[in-house]
Structures are given as C-alpha cells and as structure tokens.
Design a protein around this motif. Sequence first.
Motif, PDB file in Angstrom:
ATOM      1  N   UNK A 113       0.810  -1.223   0.000  1.00 18.43           N
ATOM      2  CA  UNK A 113       0.000   0.000   0.000  1.00 18.43           C
ATOM      3  C   UNK A 113       0.842   1.272   0.000  1.00 18.43           C
ATOM      4  N   UNK A 114       2.161   1.137   0.206  1.00 16.08           N
ATOM      5  CA  UNK A 114       3.049   2.301   0.260  1.00 16.08           C
ATOM      6  C   UNK A 114       4.049   2.187  -0.881  1.00 16.08           C
ATOM      7  N   UNK A 115       4.029   3.169  -1.797  1.00 22.24           N
ATOM      8  CA  UNK A 115       4.902   3.095  -2.971  1.00 22.24           C
ATOM      9  C   UNK A 115       5.677   4.392  -3.150  1.00 22.24           C
ATOM     10  N   UNK A 116       6.892   4.255  -3.634  1.00 22.88           N
ATOM     11  CA  UNK A 116       7.743   5.413  -3.913  1.00 22.88           C
ATOM     12  C   UNK A 116       8.434   5.206  -5.245  1.00 22.88           C
ATOM     13  N   UNK A 117       8.137   6.077  -6.199  1.00 18.04           N
ATOM     14  CA  UNK A 117       8.792   6.038  -7.499  1.00 18.04           C
ATOM     15  C   UNK A 117       9.711   7.235  -7.662  1.00 18.04           C
ATOM     16  N   UNK A 118      10.884   7.013  -8.212  1.00 19.05           N
ATOM     17  CA  UNK A 118      11.876   8.084  -8.350  1.00 19.05           C
ATOM     18  C   UNK A 118      12.449   8.104  -9.765  1.00 19.05           C
ATOM     19  N   UNK A 119      13.159   9.170 -10.066  1.00 18.95           N
ATOM     20  CA  UNK A 119      13.986   9.169 -11.265  1.00 18.95           C
ATOM     21  C   UNK A 119      15.172   8.255 -10.995  1.00 18.95           C
ATOM     22  N   UNK A 120      15.980   7.998 -11.988  1.00 16.39           N
ATOM     23  CA  UNK A 120      17.143   7.129 -11.814  1.00 16.39           C
ATOM     24  C   UNK A 120      18.174   7.777 -10.892  1.00 16.39           C
ATOM     25  N   UNK A 121      18.928   6.979 -10.155  1.00 14.81           N
ATOM     26  CA  UNK A 121      19.988   7.567  -9.327  1.00 14.81           C
ATOM     27  C   UNK A 121      21.007   8.296 -10.195  1.00 14.81           C
ATOM     28  N   UNK A 122      21.493   9.406  -9.674  1.00 13.96           N
ATOM     29  CA  UNK A 122      22.476  10.261 -10.339  1.00 13.96           C
ATOM     30  C   UNK A 122      21.908  10.929 -11.593  1.00 13.96           C
ATOM     31  N   UNK A 123      20.587  11.080 -11.651  1.00  7.90           N
ATOM     32  CA  UNK A 123      20.012  11.797 -12.788  1.00  7.90           C
ATOM     33  C   UNK A 123      20.220  13.291 -12.614  1.00  7.90           C
TER      34      UNK A 123
END
Length: 550
Positions: A113-123
């Motif tokens: 129920x808990x989600x975290x989406x990010x850009x790629x590392x070091x973007x």
Amino acid sequence: MKFSEYHLDDALGAILAHSLRLPNKSLKKGTVLTDSDLSFLKEYGYEKIVCAKLEEGDLNEDVAAAELATLIAGSNLVKGNAFTGRCNLFSETSGLVVFNPLYLDRFNSVHESITLGTVAPFQNVSKGQMIATLKIIPFAIPSKLLRKIKANEEDFENLLHVAPYAEKKVTLIQSRLPGTKETVLNSTLEATSLRLQSLRISDLNEARCNHDQKSLSELIIQAVKEEAELILISGASAVVDRRDVVPAAIEHAGGKIRHFGMPVDPGNLLLLGSINGIDVVGIPGCARSPKLNGFDWVLQRLLANIPVESVDIMRMGSGGLLKDIITRPLPRAKASQPDQSLIRTNPDFEKIHAVILAGGESKRMGKKNKLLVPINGKPMVALTAETMIASKANSVAAVTGFEHRKIQEAIKILNIEFIHNENFQNGISSSVVTAIRSSPEDCSAILIGLGDMPKITVSHINKLIDAYNPLEGRAICVPTWKGKRGNPVLWARRFFPEMLQLKGDFGAKELMGKYAELVVEVEMNDNGIVIDIDTPEALEAFRNKNHRSE
C-alpha cells in the motif's frame, strides 16, 4: 479500513470508492460523503454505494503520504501538498539525485500500500523538477505501518537528496597535431563551454599545445599553479592505452591514472586521473559533440562534489548504451524545442503558465479602476501579481485592456509579460481568449486568475498546481471554500481549442459542466478564493475587516 457496499443511510462520512457523474453534479472518487451528497444520490434512485470507512488506528492517505514524504526527503528537496494519497518531491536546485537503490527497494517492500517512485539515481535535474512521487494506494493505511517505517529511520530518513552543482574553476587543455584545424578545437571549446554552463559553470579557462607528453605536462602543471579545481584534457588523438600521450603526460606532471575506459557508449575511451587532489579527465572524442555521452555522467558527479572512483565507473554499464536513443539531447542552449519535448521528465504536466485578467472596465466600482485601488499601500492588481510570481507557476502574464498603461505602470517592476486585449469591451471571455492565444507553446496548462482578488495566496495557487494531474483525471482544478467554488482555475492544454471559442462575459464555466468528470475541487483553508472586490461597498467592507484604511 472497511471497504464494502453500504446503504445510503449508513454511508455518512464514508469515502466514495468510484467517481459518479450525475446530470447536475459529479462526485469524485475519494469524496467524503455529506448529508447533501447522500440526499442527492437518493434523488437519483441510489440505494447502495461502494465506500470505504476508516477504523480506529487508520491513517488518512494524505496524512500518511505527507508524513512519509517528510521522512524520506533529504537536502535540497521540497515536498508538494499531498493530494489523493500522492505527495511529490521537487528539487530546490540543479544537481544530481542521490539515493541507494537498495534502500528504495526496502522502502517499497514494507507493504504494497506504500509506494515510492523516483527518477534514476544520479540523474541530472533542474530546479523545480519533480524527482519522486510517493503514493498511498488505498484511502488509508494502518498507523502501525508508519511506525514500522519510522522504526527503521537509519534506512529511510533522508532516503534521497539532491547534490547541487558547485562553482568550480575549470581548465580545458587541448592538444593539436600537424594538420589539426583550429575550427575543430574551437568547436570542442564551444561544446565544453555549453556543457559547463548547463551545470552552473560560467567561466572556462583554456590552453592549447602540441600533442606531445612534454607540452601537455607543462600545461597540466600550469593549471595546478593557477589553482584549477578540475582539469579537462582533449587530446588530438584518442587515448588507446594507459601508456599513451595523455596519461603519460599526467604522470610526468606528478599525477596518477585512476581509471581508463568505461562501459558507456559513446564514451568508452574516458580517462580519469588526479594530481595534487585535483581531478583530471581525459575527454573521449565523442565529447566534441554536445550530445549526451559517458563524459557527461562523470563530469556531472565531479561538479556535484560526488567522488568518482574506478568502481563507480565500472557500475555505469546499466543504461550505458546511449548511442542513437532519443534521450541523447543536445545541451539546453543548443537543443531545439522538439528535441526537448522528447526528453521531458513529465511531458503531460510539466510547465504551468499563470495569467492575471486585468482588462475589465470596472464599471461597478464607479469612477475608480478597482485594480488600481490601493490595498495596504499597493495597487490591488500588484498584490495578485506578486502572489502569482512567488508561486510554482513557470511563467506569469497579465492581460490588460481598460487603462492598460496605468495597469502596466502599477506592476512594471515585476517579471511579468503584458498582453493587451484590444477587444476588452467584449467581456471577460475576450481576455481569456487573448490569454490562451498568447500562452507559451510548451506550457501544459494555464492558471487563470482575476486581478481583483487581493486575498489570493501563494498557498492557494500551489495547491491547485499540486493537484493537477491529467493522467489521473484531474485536468481542471477548481479551488473551493466550504463547498463554494472560486478562483483562480487551472486548465489543461487540451481545453485550449474550446476556450478560444468563448464569447461574452461568462468565462469558461460551461466547460466545467461539460467535462465534470475531469474537474477536481481543491478545498482551501480560507475564503480568499471567493473574495473579489467589484463595488465601493465591497472595498469598504474589505478594508474594515482587514484593518486596511487607505
């Protein structure tokens, strides 16, 4: 949380599970049902409705999203307002996004129920760019999940941050062979300068010499004496071995070679060394072009003060095939607009254009132009303009008409574009049409505000911008106060063609009814979004209430 089909008599205060579009009203998913809502549903023959009910110990989706976003946001990040269980994180500066993917996986493994989406590392990101979105999937989560995450603060606190680019003194050394054209060296200098400018480096020192070990070594030593903080070497021929001319010159000057080669194409022949604690980079030949290559990845980290060692370069292979893919843009100063549109982080809702309608004749105010009436020592329209500029809007314009020169004079010191509506006498719709026609080609939405609403705040505007998400059906964002709709209103670009057909003095309200399923009402904490000043009586009442006697 209980999720079920409930009789309307048992649904007061429940959360509507699915949006409903009725003839005269639309109820959005997530609406907390009131007596009025239930009565309306009964009128249309509803007996049951699918809803969610919070139980003791449940945490509302927005509260949970905001708390978790606060926990994980490290330096140079700011969180937006939580809305429908989503809280976005934005960069406060240009730099590189830094996080450990292992910890991100752990965070997303706590519960589905808990989600975290990010850009790629070091973007590489710019100021104001969204770099992560935290989404609570159901309408609420058990508070024990939040406690579980906080119990592992060493893994999740400040989970990600942005490392800002630092101002550094950079020296570019170029070597030449007999027959090397100066235009080639000039082109390399231009491409390197553009690269550095996009990373906040405005000054670049350059030196040129013959392509031999002695000449290069002398210039490297000279750069060290001049206190260079980063040395870039563009050799006349590619480095093919650790014993080649460029690496030999670095060692002859007293430096060392730390790594040669990288699993990134273009960029395979990059050389990394150091001298007296100063990083030295042998630039691969592909860097003569401004297109993205492996050198960019190393350069960005060095300018963000992120150490780059041999192991770091060896780990760049994932995603390292850059050749002939659309995400190889030219640097911003060289790129054409179509190329940029291909690589936007969020092409659907990235740029918001704000407009102040300031062209009305102010007939109900009498002899005064209401927009020029002083409020707390400033013309009323100036208060609105200052608020727009301080918001998250990417650009701000004012549509003028009646007494347009006086309006411009009132806010000329602000960074605002002025568009004159010659047909202002045809009503507010003519100003809306003027605003749409003059909007930037790359804006994805327009926020239309009125110049006679001095109680509008930055928070009001930012809440509307944060709520905007056309991919989730929030394409028209309307502020409300205790259920009453107000202004400003944010419109997705998809509505521009129909807005250009508006006539008369009614604005775009008809479109809200036509596209009710795409309207989201954003409740505000105060009534500023419904206060406009049209008459002398309204002005007097406003001044008395706010203790501003001008």
